[in-house]
Design an enzyme around this catalytic site. Structure first.
Site, PDB file in Angstrom:
ATOM      1  N   GLU A  65     -12.818  43.510 -23.247  1.00  0.00           N
ATOM      2  CA  GLU A  65     -13.578  44.096 -24.356  1.00  0.00           C
ATOM      3  C   GLU A  65     -14.573  43.054 -24.872  1.00  0.00           C
ATOM      4  OE1 GLU A  65     -11.416  46.276 -27.366  1.00  0.00           O
ATOM      5  OE2 GLU A  65     -12.801  45.609 -28.925  1.00  0.00           O
ATOM      6  N   SER A 120      -9.237  41.935 -30.058  1.00  0.00           N
ATOM      7  CA  SER A 120      -8.661  42.370 -28.779  1.00  0.00           C
ATOM      8  C   SER A 120      -9.527  41.880 -27.626  1.00  0.00           C
ATOM      9  CB  SER A 120      -8.571  43.893 -28.724  1.00  0.00           C
ATOM     10  OG  SER A 120      -7.621  44.324 -29.671  1.00  0.00           O
ATOM     11  N   ARG A 145     -15.959  51.347 -26.993  1.00  0.00           N
ATOM     12  CA  ARG A 145     -16.401  49.944 -27.119  1.00  0.00           C
ATOM     13  C   ARG A 145     -17.614  49.597 -26.262  1.00  0.00           C
ATOM     14  NH1 ARG A 145     -13.627  51.110 -30.529  1.00  0.00           N
ATOM     15  NH2 ARG A 145     -11.625  50.223 -31.130  1.00  0.00           N
TER      16      ARG A 145
END
Ligand SMILES: Cc1cc2nc3c(=O)[nH]c(=O)nc-3n(C[C@H](O)[C@H](O)[C@H](O)COP(=O)(O)OP(=O)(O)OC[C@H]3O[C@@H](n4cnc5c(N)ncnc54)[C@H](O)[C@@H]3O)c2cc1C
Length: 300
Positions: free
Chosen positions: A293, A223, A174
């Site tokens: 994230e 998320s 990510r």
């Protein structure tokens, strides 16, 4: 910014130039204060002109895709936000290589590739961002992530466009090593020939799975925290007893505890406060420091 400068920018660019644009209109969380300047370049030439003007005037800028991984603070963004939805060209003429501009919706790219019998992206079905956002975030799902498919990138800065190869970029979980002062303008991905029917069935299954596990029914940004090595963030949050926890209009989803939903009227401060509580409680409970994230932009 002076009226004269605004007039000059409006005269120079063909795409819309907005001021005091609420970023809540451009993020999936539906949260975020106003951006001083909101530019939507009509094409790559327009983008080049915009970047040149912003450099000349020393105006800071940042890019937004679909705002699906972004929390914009309540004070909004000083400087300019550049939105690339007009950069939407998709070219399959060199298949299995596909060339796509950054504003293409990832889901459109996935559907079109699979329809043509080109695999590699199908497990990412349901990720709501643009190709540019997916490259910068190295988005992924299942066993697939976009960095593995990228062969070349076109980046733009105030001095014009540059061509980079995938080897020049580090793609990690990510995140990427792409410099913050460049716009991802286009990417060339190497896809894999496969059975079109099978790929389309995979898309259907993935979307079904997402609806079951992530159908939280309220604005969100997916998320919120990365999964720590060998762990799942949602389980750690659950174990810390935070499923359903509320701060103002923000709530840890009852359905998926690594999602924070906007129950209506949530501020960025509510989300930031809830994120801090989660990090604190999870750390005290399990000794693990959760890393966001989602990216946070703007002024608190
Ligand atoms: C319901 C839901 C499910 C999700 N599921 C997943 C998932 O399974 N896997 C996953 O990886 N992510 C997932 N996400 C997160 C998100 O969709 C991805 O990170 C996506 O790739 C972000 O794309 P975007 O266009 O919305 O980027 P944005 O959120 O607009 O931007 C993200 C960052 O990229 C930068 N950026 C965007 N475009 C460019 C560009 N062209 N050039 C330079 N910088 C740029 C922005 O400045 C920002 O820092 C999910 C989100 C939601 C809401």
């Amino acid at each position: 910014m002076t009226e004269a400068l605004l007039t000059e920018i409006r005269a120079a660019l063909r795409g819309p130039v907005l001021t005091r644009e609420p970023m809540s209109r451009h993020t999936t969380w539906r949260i975020g204060g106003p951006a001083d300047l909101f530019l939507c370049p009509a094409d790559r030439d327009d983008l080049r002109l915009a970047l040149g003007l912003l450099r000349r005037e020393k105006i800071p800028w940042q890019v937004i895709g679909k705002g699906s991984n972004l929390l914009v603070a309540d004070g909004g963004i000083r400087g300019a936000v550049i939105e690339l939805s007009s950069l939407a060209r998709l070219d399959f003429s060199a298949a299995p290589m596909v060339r796509a501009e950054a504003g293409v919706r990832l889901m459109s790219l996935i559907r079109e590739s699979c329809r043509r019998g080109l695999g590699g992206l199908e497990q990412m079905a349901g990720i709501p961002g643009t190709l540019g956002g997916a490259v910068v975030m190295n988005a992924g799902a299942g066993f697939q992530y976009i960095g593995r498919l990228v062969r070349t990138l076109v980046l733009a800065g105030a001095d014009g466009e540059e061509h980079w190869t995938a080897e020049q970029v580090r793609f990690a979980y990510r995140t990427t090593s792409l410099p913050a002062d460049r716009v991802v303008v286009a990417a060339e991905l190497k896809l894999v020939p496969a059975d079109a029917e099978g790929l389309q069935e995979e898309i259907r299954q993935r979307l079904l799975l997402r609806r079951r596990s992530q159908g939280v029914g309220r604005p969100n940004a997916g998320s919120v925290f990365k999964n720590p090595p060998g762990q799942q963030a949602w389980k750690l949050i659950d174990r810390a007893g935070l499923r359903g926890a509320v701060v103002g209009g923000a709530q840890v989803s009852e359905r998926h505890s690594n999602f924070i939903v906007n129950n209506g009227g949530a501020s960025a401060a509510d989300v930031i406060d809830l994120m801090a509580q989660i990090q604190d409680r999870v750390y005290r409970q399990s000794g693990i420091a959760l890393e966001p994230e989602v990216r946070i932009a703007g002024e608190v």
